[in-house]
Motif scaffolding. Structure first.
Motif, mmCIF file in Angstrom:
data_model
loop_
_atom_site.group_PDB
_atom_site.id
_atom_site.type_symbol
_atom_site.label_atom_id
_atom_site.label_comp_id
_atom_site.label_asym_id
_atom_site.label_seq_id
_atom_site.Cartn_x
_atom_site.Cartn_y
_atom_site.Cartn_z
ATOM 1 N N ARG A 9 7.070 6.827 -0.636
ATOM 2 C CA ARG A 9 6.877 8.279 0.161
ATOM 3 C C ARG A 9 8.129 8.520 1.069
ATOM 4 N N ASP A 10 8.348 7.263 1.787
ATOM 5 C CA ASP A 10 9.522 7.495 2.796
ATOM 6 C C ASP A 10 10.748 7.721 1.812
ATOM 7 N N LEU A 11 10.788 7.200 0.720
ATOM 8 C CA LEU A 11 12.104 7.498 -0.169
ATOM 9 C C LEU A 11 12.311 8.927 -0.563
ATOM 10 N N LEU A 12 11.028 9.448 -0.902
ATOM 11 C CA LEU A 12 10.771 10.751 -1.384
ATOM 12 C C LEU A 12 11.416 11.812 -0.248
ATOM 13 N N TYR A 13 10.695 11.566 0.908
ATOM 14 C CA TYR A 13 11.161 12.367 2.119
ATOM 15 C C TYR A 13 12.816 12.283 2.521
ATOM 16 N N VAL A 14 13.166 11.049 2.479
ATOM 17 C CA VAL A 14 14.743 10.785 2.755
ATOM 18 C C VAL A 14 15.521 11.642 1.720
ATOM 19 N N VAL A 15 15.263 11.600 0.339
ATOM 20 C CA VAL A 15 15.968 12.344 -0.760
ATOM 21 C C VAL A 15 15.763 13.786 -0.592
ATOM 22 N N ALA A 16 14.596 14.222 -0.067
ATOM 23 C CA ALA A 16 14.259 15.765 0.107
ATOM 24 C C ALA A 16 15.174 16.347 1.454
ATOM 25 N N GLY A 17 15.452 15.191 2.447
ATOM 26 C CA GLY A 17 16.130 15.675 3.750
ATOM 27 C C GLY A 17 17.469 15.518 3.786
ATOM 28 N N LEU A 18 18.258 14.764 2.752
ATOM 29 C CA LEU A 18 19.732 14.568 2.899
ATOM 30 C C LEU A 18 20.410 15.461 2.161
ATOM 31 N N ASP A 19 21.589 15.993 2.448
ATOM 32 C CA ASP A 19 22.373 17.028 1.975
ATOM 33 C C ASP A 19 22.968 16.448 0.479
ATOM 34 N N LEU A 43 23.623 4.689 -1.599
ATOM 35 C CA LEU A 43 23.707 4.113 -0.132
ATOM 36 C C LEU A 43 23.523 5.052 0.820
ATOM 37 N N ALA A 44 23.592 6.378 0.825
ATOM 38 C CA ALA A 44 23.256 7.315 1.990
ATOM 39 C C ALA A 44 21.551 7.092 2.102
ATOM 40 N N ILE A 45 20.833 7.053 1.085
ATOM 41 C CA ILE A 45 19.370 6.828 1.163
ATOM 42 C C ILE A 45 19.246 5.550 1.913
ATOM 43 N N LYS A 46 19.764 4.496 1.232
ATOM 44 C CA LYS A 46 19.723 2.991 1.795
ATOM 45 C C LYS A 46 20.096 3.333 3.402
#
Length: 92
Positions: free
Chosen positions: A9-19, A24-27
């Motif tokens: 879930r955290d991965l999904l939220y981060v992908v949704a929130g990054l430009d 590596l940006a997700i990591k």
């Protein structure tokens, strides 16, 4: 979304929130949040699971870098999760 782990879930939220969501940006984002190192052996298999579930798409930027985008289904799942959370937690 009920069948995802908290990390997924955290991965999904981060992908949704990054430009510019690439591995590596997700990591980096998750390492800041968790305040610990996220190993590739944990990150990429979980990203692949989200791809398999149709929540994110994976593309290739170059031979070394993949990028990720949230699918329409992924956005619907995020919205449904937020609505469900509001039924239980109202911080106002």
């Amino acid at each position: 979304m009920y069948d995802l782990t908290g990390f997924q879930r955290d991965l999904l939220y981060v992908v949704a929130g990054l430009d510019d969501p690439h591995g590596l940006a997700i990591k980096d984002e998750l390492e800041q949040y968790y305040e610990s190192e996220i190993h590739h052996g944990r990150l990429y298999p979980n990203l692949d699971t989200l791809v398999e579930k149709g929540l994110i798409d994976k593309g290739e930027r170059d031979q070394r870098t993949n990028y990720y985008t949230v699918t329409r289904r992924g956005r619907r799942e995020i919205q449904a999760r937020r609505e469900w959370e509001l039924d239980y937690v109202d911080l106002e």
